[in-house]
Design an enzyme around this catalytic site. Structure first.
Site, PDB file in Angstrom:
ATOM      1  N   CYS A   1       3.955 -40.544 -80.357  1.00  0.00           N
ATOM      2  CA  CYS A   1       3.606 -41.635 -79.453  1.00  0.00           C
ATOM      3  C   CYS A   1       4.514 -41.607 -78.227  1.00  0.00           C
ATOM      4  CB  CYS A   1       3.727 -42.969 -80.176  1.00  0.00           C
ATOM      5  SG  CYS A   1       3.331 -44.399 -79.135  1.00  0.00           S
TER       6      CYS A   1
ATOM      7  N   CYS B   1      -2.225 -44.915 -79.775  1.00  0.00           N
ATOM      8  CA  CYS B   1      -1.417 -44.752 -80.979  1.00  0.00           C
ATOM      9  C   CYS B   1      -1.933 -45.707 -82.048  1.00  0.00           C
ATOM     10  CB  CYS B   1       0.051 -45.049 -80.668  1.00  0.00           C
ATOM     11  SG  CYS B   1       1.109 -45.114 -82.137  1.00  0.00           S
TER      12      CYS B   1
ATOM     13  N   CYS C   1      -0.381 -34.630 -71.177  1.00  0.00           N
ATOM     14  CA  CYS C   1       0.936 -34.715 -70.535  1.00  0.00           C
ATOM     15  C   CYS C   1       1.900 -35.621 -71.295  1.00  0.00           C
ATOM     16  CB  CYS C   1       0.822 -35.149 -69.085  1.00  0.00           C
ATOM     17  SG  CYS C   1       0.153 -36.830 -68.838  1.00  0.00           S
TER      18      CYS C   1
ATOM     19  N   HIS D   1      -4.613 -42.519 -63.727  1.00  0.00           N
ATOM     20  CA  HIS D   1      -4.780 -41.192 -64.328  1.00  0.00           C
ATOM     21  C   HIS D   1      -6.260 -40.862 -64.528  1.00  0.00           C
ATOM     22  CE1 HIS D   1      -4.016 -37.570 -66.431  1.00  0.00           C
ATOM     23  NE2 HIS D   1      -2.939 -37.925 -67.104  1.00  0.00           N
TER      24      HIS D   1
ATOM     25  N   CYS E   1      -3.511 -33.919 -65.053  1.00  0.00           N
ATOM     26  CA  CYS E   1      -2.132 -34.368 -65.259  1.00  0.00           C
ATOM     27  C   CYS E   1      -1.252 -34.018 -64.062  1.00  0.00           C
ATOM     28  CB  CYS E   1      -1.574 -33.754 -66.549  1.00  0.00           C
ATOM     29  SG  CYS E   1      -2.441 -34.319 -68.042  1.00  0.00           S
TER      30      CYS E   1
ATOM     31  N   CYS F   1      22.080 -24.824 -69.499  1.00  0.00           N
ATOM     32  CA  CYS F   1      21.730 -23.955 -70.622  1.00  0.00           C
ATOM     33  C   CYS F   1      20.263 -24.148 -70.968  1.00  0.00           C
ATOM     34  CB  CYS F   1      22.604 -24.280 -71.833  1.00  0.00           C
ATOM     35  SG  CYS F   1      22.194 -23.287 -73.289  1.00  0.00           S
TER      36      CYS F   1
END
Length: 344
Positions: free
Chosen positions: A72, A92, A103, A111, A116, A160
């Site tokens: 979710c 959900c 996305c 949207h 996306c 990293c």
């Protein structure tokens, strides 16, 4: 041993402590059989609490292998579920909040009808909070997704690039999603047996492109008509100029605010980068501005092969166990480089 592993480790470490088998990152018949045996042993040797933890972690691990599984997007809900609707806009089943399956962002009406990438650009252009925070917020909003369990992290990819997912045993490159494997565990090329911990990054991955100067990356984008930002957000500059606090507080406004996963004595924590913003890098440090530029390159689906020089191309072919052609005696370097580009 089982109690410590079940409580403190991911499923990756659920393998046999003697032979280190099976490889828990690869689901196969051997692992299925081992999981059944493991649950039986834990049930016999450990408390009901530890048995429940074992079952829950194995359940989440196995569900995450399903391509339709997702977590979710509501930060206050930790539920995971299978999207069997076939739609991108989903809700959900636990908290009922809507999100985008692709996305993994909370759903917004803007949207609707947009891809996306288009929605992300709309947010960048129209959300006042994002405009105030600048590209730092953009990098966080387009953060890292684990390719194995699809968990999302609103973090930058810089620094990293060996990323360890906290929800599953996957270790992957935060730039391209390729899995990190060690020595014989990787079978892609014969030479992998001697490489230690490594991943097979494509040439458009940030892992390689972060070594190129900012000017070269900007020039490549300009050549391909891809727009990008250079100046810090206006709100950040105004806040720094008008700040009446102490010098330390004023300087912090001109530091890179991108969130990073940092390893501390207390474990992994999300903290701001804090490096001084570089000139001409849109309010970001050099490392995260390069990430932004490479993201632009990737979103435009551009092949950066023209950026690589002769030595870099030779190294690229060697990594793939390909025969590197010899440079002919009187052959110009630029002609030899063009020949290397054609090797597949």
């Amino acid at each position: 041993h089982f109690t410590l592993v079940m409580k403190n480790q991911t499923v990756k470490h659920f393998n046999c402590p003697v032979c280190s088998l099976p490889d828990m990152s690869n689901r196969d018949a051997d692992q299925d059989m081992y999981q059944e045996l493991l649950v039986t042993m834990v049930k016999q040797l450990c408390t009901p609490e530890v048995t429940d933890i074992c079952n829950q972690k194995l359940r989440d691990h196995n569900l995450s292998k399903d391509p339709n599984f997702c977590w979710c997007a509501n930060e206050n809900c930790h539920a995971g579920f299978i999207n069997d609707t076939g739609r991108d806009k989903i809700a959900c089943p636990t908290c009922k909040k809507e999100m985008c399956f692709k996305c993994k962002k909370p759903w917004e009406r803007e949207h609707e009808g947009l891809t996306c990438d288009q929605f992300a650009q709309w947010k960048h252009d129209n959300d006042p909070q994002l405009q105030q925070q600048g590209l730092a917020a953009h990098l966080e909003a387009n953060g890292i997704e684990c390719p194995a369990c699809h968990s999302r992290y609103d973090l930058a990819r810089g620094g990293c690039m060996h990323f360890k997912c906290t929800q599953c045993p996957n270790e992957f490159c935060s730039g391209c999603g390729q899995t990190f494997k060690e020595n014989q565990a990787c079978k892609k090329f014969v030479s992998c047996a001697k490489r230690g911990l490594h991943a097979h990054h494509p040439r458009d991955c940030l892992y390689f492109l972060r070594d190129f100067p900012v000017q070269e990356l900007q020039g490549f984008l300009e050549k391909n008509n891809v727009p990008f930002d250079k100046e810090p957000p206006k709100a950040q500059l105004e806040a720094a100029a008008q700040n009446n606090g102490d010098q330390k507080e004023k300087q912090s406004l001109l530091k890179c605010r991108v969130m990073l996963q940092k390893e501390t004595a207390d474990g992994l924590k999300d903290e701001p980068c804090g490096t001084e913003a570089a000139a001409g890098c849109a309010g970001l440090c050099m490392v995260h501005y390069k990430e932004y530029l490479v993201g632009k390159l990737n979103n435009a689906h551009l092949d950066p092969i023209s950026l690589y020089n002769m030595n870099q191309l030779q190294a690229m072919l060697s990594r793939e166990d390909k025969v590197v052609p010899e440079k002919e005696e009187e052959e110009e370097e630029n002609e030899y480089t063009k020949r290397l580009v054609k090797v597949r």
